[in-house]
Structures are given as C-alpha cells and as structure tokens.
Design an enzyme around this catalytic site. Structure first.
Site: not given
Ligand code: NDP
Length: 440
Positions: A259, A293, A390
C-alpha cells in the site's frame, strides 16, 4: 470602548501521567520482551525531547522472531479453530478500548499528531478493527472465498509512521483472524505504541510467538523482506521502498501486498455546495498534518469559482489551530520527523522555484520541534513537481479547469490511483462515462 471580554481559547492540555515510558526497550519475541543489542533514540517531534531508546534488530533478532512465529504457527495457531482465534481478537479489542487513553497519549507524544485525532480516530479505529476481524475468524469458510481458505503461514509486516497503532491493527488483525502468525516492524520514529501493544498481547494471553514485534530501521525491514522463513510480506509506506520490496520478492514464492503513495485530486465543480466543499478540502489535506496516503493533495477548481473558493479556503485555513499536539484544541500538530520536514520544505521550495505562488496560513509556530504552517500553492501547471510528487505534508496544490473533461484529464494525469473526490450537485457528473477516473 473596547470590550474587556476575550474569546481566545484557553489551553486544554491532556495529562501525560497516564503513560509510563521505559528508558529503553527491547524486542517482543516468542511472547517475551528480549533485550536489544544496539539502540537509537525516539523523540517527541513537537518538542525534540528524547522519549526512550529503541532497539535496532539485526539478523539474529529477526531470525529469532521468524522462528518463534513459525513455531507458534505450526504448533498452535494453525491448529486452532477460527472461533477460538476470534476469542483472542475480541480480547485484544476490549483491552485496547480499556487502555485507549494510555495509547492515545503515547501515540501523540511519539508521533506529534493532535491528541484529538489519536483519541477520537486512531485508537478507537484500531480497537474497532480487531472487533471486526474477530467476527471474521470463524466465517472465512462461508465468505464466498471457496471452502478451503488457508493461511499463508508467517507474515512479515512493515508499517509506516503516520498512523502507527492503526496501521498495526490493519496488518495484525486480519492476518491473525485468517490463521497466520506475524513478525511486525514499526517505523523507526514511532515504535512506542507497537511495544505497548506487545503488552496487550501478553495481557490477552495470546499464545507465545503468534505476534512478534522487532524494532529497527530500514535495514531491519529489509531483513524481514529477504528472510526465507517468511511466507507473506505486507507493507505500507513509500513507493520507492515498495519497488525495492517488489523486486526482492518477485523471484521468491512469497506473497506480497503493498500500500503505497498517492496524489489524490479533489475536483470542485461550479455547482458544488462551496462551504461544504471547503470543509472537505480542509479535512482532505490538513488532517493528520497531511501525512495520509489518500490525502486530497491536489485541488482542481472550476475556473469561474476559483476566486471564491480560494478566498473562503484561506479564511478557513486561518482558523486552523497549529501547535501543542497534547492540547485538546489543536487541529494541526507536529511534522513527524526532521527528515519529513526537510522533504516538505524541499518540495515547497521547488514550487517557489518553478513559479507557483505560495500562501501560508498566518500562525505562530513553536520554536522547538518540527512544524510547517498549512500552505497552498496556486499558479501551478501539471508539470510542476508539487503537482506530481507526493509531499506528505500540509501542502495543497491548486489547479483550475474550464470544461469537465479538462478537470477529469487533469485529475487523471498522475501515476497514482489511490483515491479521488468530486464535488457537484449533479449525480450525472459523478457517474457519467466521460467523467470516470482511470484508476489503473
Ligand atoms: P518508508 O517507505 O521509507 O518506510 C515505511 C516502512 O518501511 C518503515 O517501517 C521503514 O523503516 C521501512 N523500510 C525502509 N526501508 C526499507 C527497506 N529497504 N526494506 C524494507 N523496509 C524498509 O517511508 P518513510 O517513512 O521514509 O516515508 C517516506 C515517504 O513514504 C513519505 O513521504 C510518503 O510519501 C510515503 N509514505 C506513505 C505512506 C502510506 O500510508 N502510503 C505512509 C508513510 C509514508 P524505517 O521507518 O525505519 O525507515
């Protein structure tokens, strides 16, 4: 005459008396705490106070943990009925609820997130997750997965620092419910609640070796990933490390779940309920300091409402209370580590250098610890680094569009595909084929 009445918030600090932190920790292997050989400090990111010394597991400790997990798997856990396994998970869930305050305070001290979040989100959800999977343990045969569901064996689990206990629950609860035993490594900056969880395993009288916790850095994670005695790797963290793990397990029989990161888009159409959308935008990017996330880190605004939304957003951001995570009024706490703060600063500086306009909410940041004010960047193009990479911090990148198709194309112009949001009055906008997200 000026009113003498002040409507300022008074501090509402949570007490830390409920936790007792040991000066030094070892590993939890085979149901017992064993001393570590090397140690590194764990600090409170809001104050830089050293909280404790955490053990760094090397080959011998990882080996011992994998052996203990294998022994528990073969001798006990794989032989136990789902109903019996479920009882242990119920017990763990109950103990987490009973000790919730202790866990919440410890999580906030070690992670820097506001006590309101650890108290109302992380810890209750971790307990709920154990309750949920406790209920699954005796039903797997009837869940439509086929009649011969079987565990993998020993699972190696590596988790990040953004939701330390909750990530642990997401990994351990389903693995145990399905009959696996585990070796888990918390992130090096947030090991304390995992070590307190080890005490919960003892309190619940979980058979020795079913849960093993080894602490350490990336090298410990790599030892787990490459250990031949592990049957399944479960990892949450950065895309870079996810790639390293994928490469390492590809030639082996190990199963793997990863993940990884995200760069989620929140698209706001001109007909959206703007005030509601503002709350959604703020929660999407500023919850948990943006260390999420699936954070809504790209705001994609229809051009004709951009000015109104940005005005309202700036007003709302000016009300975000940044500061002491132990204060129950605090909305935005400390950045989890110096490394993460440097990463956020570096990416933000690239936004300045590439010509974007930065606006940060006016707020007084504490002088000690790691802090970053809630920030938005406008004037961004799709090629800017802050529109693509990110940031994993309280930084929002704003883009605009004129036609729905342009908005959707911009939202989809990312290698990530973890989550997305659309704000509109019209159901057809959410479901129309032209507007579907390509979540490959
Ligand atoms: P990492 O991916 O580096 O760390 C996640 C976990 O993997 C930690 O336990 C880490 O240990 C461990 N690890 C590090 N290197 C290895 C390796 N080679 N083999 C096996 N395990 C390893 O994430 P970071 O904590 O460094 O965060 C960096 C970025 O990752 C963030 O900026 C963000 O983009 C992303 N991230 C995504 C998350 C998500 O939920 N999807 C959560 C956290 C981060 P250690 O902590 O000791 O380094």
């Amino acid at each position: 005459m000026e009113s003498p009445v002040s409507f300022d918030y008074a501090p509402a600090p949570e007490s830390r008396a409920v936790v007792s932190i040991k000066p030094k920790y070892g590993h939890f292997i085979g149901g017992k705490f064993v001393a570590g050989s090397k140690h590194f400090p764990t600090i409170n990111p809001a104050t830089e106070e050293v909280l404790s010394q955490i053990a760094l597991a090397g080959k011998a400790e990882v080996d011992a943990a994998v052996k203990a997990a294998r022994k528990a798997y073969t001798a006990t856990w794989s032989k136990m009925s789902g109903k019996e396994r479920g009882k242990y998970l119920f017990r763990i869930a109950r103990i987490l609820q009973e000790r919730a305050r202790e866990f919440a305070v410890l999580e906030t001290l070690d992670n820097g997130k506001p006590i309101r979040e650890s108290r109302d989100v992380d810890i209750p959800l971790a307990a709920a997750h154990f309750f949920y999977h406790a209920g699954w343990a005796d039903k797997l045969e009837f869940a439509g997965l086929g009649t011969s569901t079987k565990p993998h064996g020993v699972a190696g689990q590596i988790i990040p620092w953004n939701f330390p206990l909750l990530m642990l629950a997401w990994k351990i609860a389903p693995a145990l419910a399905a009959g696996n035993t585990v070796v888990l490594k918390p992130a090096e900056s947030t090991s304390l609640t995992a070590l307190l969880f080890a005490e919960v395993c003892q309190q619940a009288e979980l058979p020795a070796g079913v849960v093993n916790i080894v602490t350490g850095d990336g090298s410990t994670g790599a030892l787990i990933v490459n250990h031949p005695g592990i049957d399944k790797i479960a990892f949450t963290g950065s895309t870079e490390v996810g790639k390293i793990i994928a490469r390492a397990v590809a030639p082996t029989p190990k199963s793997v779940t990863l993940e990884l990161g995200g760069k989620a888009a929140n698209i706001i159409f001109e007909d959206a309920a703007i005030d509601e959308a503002i709350e959604g935008i703020v929660n999407g990017i500023f919850f948990n300091q943006g260390h999420v996330c699936c954070a809504g880190s790209r705001l994609i605004l229809q051009e004709n409402i951009a000015e109104e939304v940005l005005d309202k957003l700036k007003k709302r951001m000016s009300k975000i209370r940044v500061g002491d995570p132990m204060d129950k009024n605090t909305d935005l706490g400390a950045i989890n580590s110096k490394e993460q703060l440097l990463k956020i600063r570096e990416l933000s500086a690239s936004g300045d250098a590439e010509g974007a306009q930065r606006w940060s909410a006016p707020c007084e940041l504490p002088t000690k610890g790691f802090w970053f004010a809630p920030t938005i960047f406008t004037g961004i193009t799709q090629s800017h680094r802050i529109a693509r990479e990110e940031i994993f911090g309280p930084v929002l990148s704003v883009l605009t569009f004129r036609t729905p198709q342009e908005g959707i194309d911009k939202a989809n112009n990312t290698p990530f595909g973890l989550s997305a949001g659309i704000w509109s009055e019209k159901g057809s906008r959410f479901f129309g084929p032209a507007n579907s997200f390509a979540l490959e």
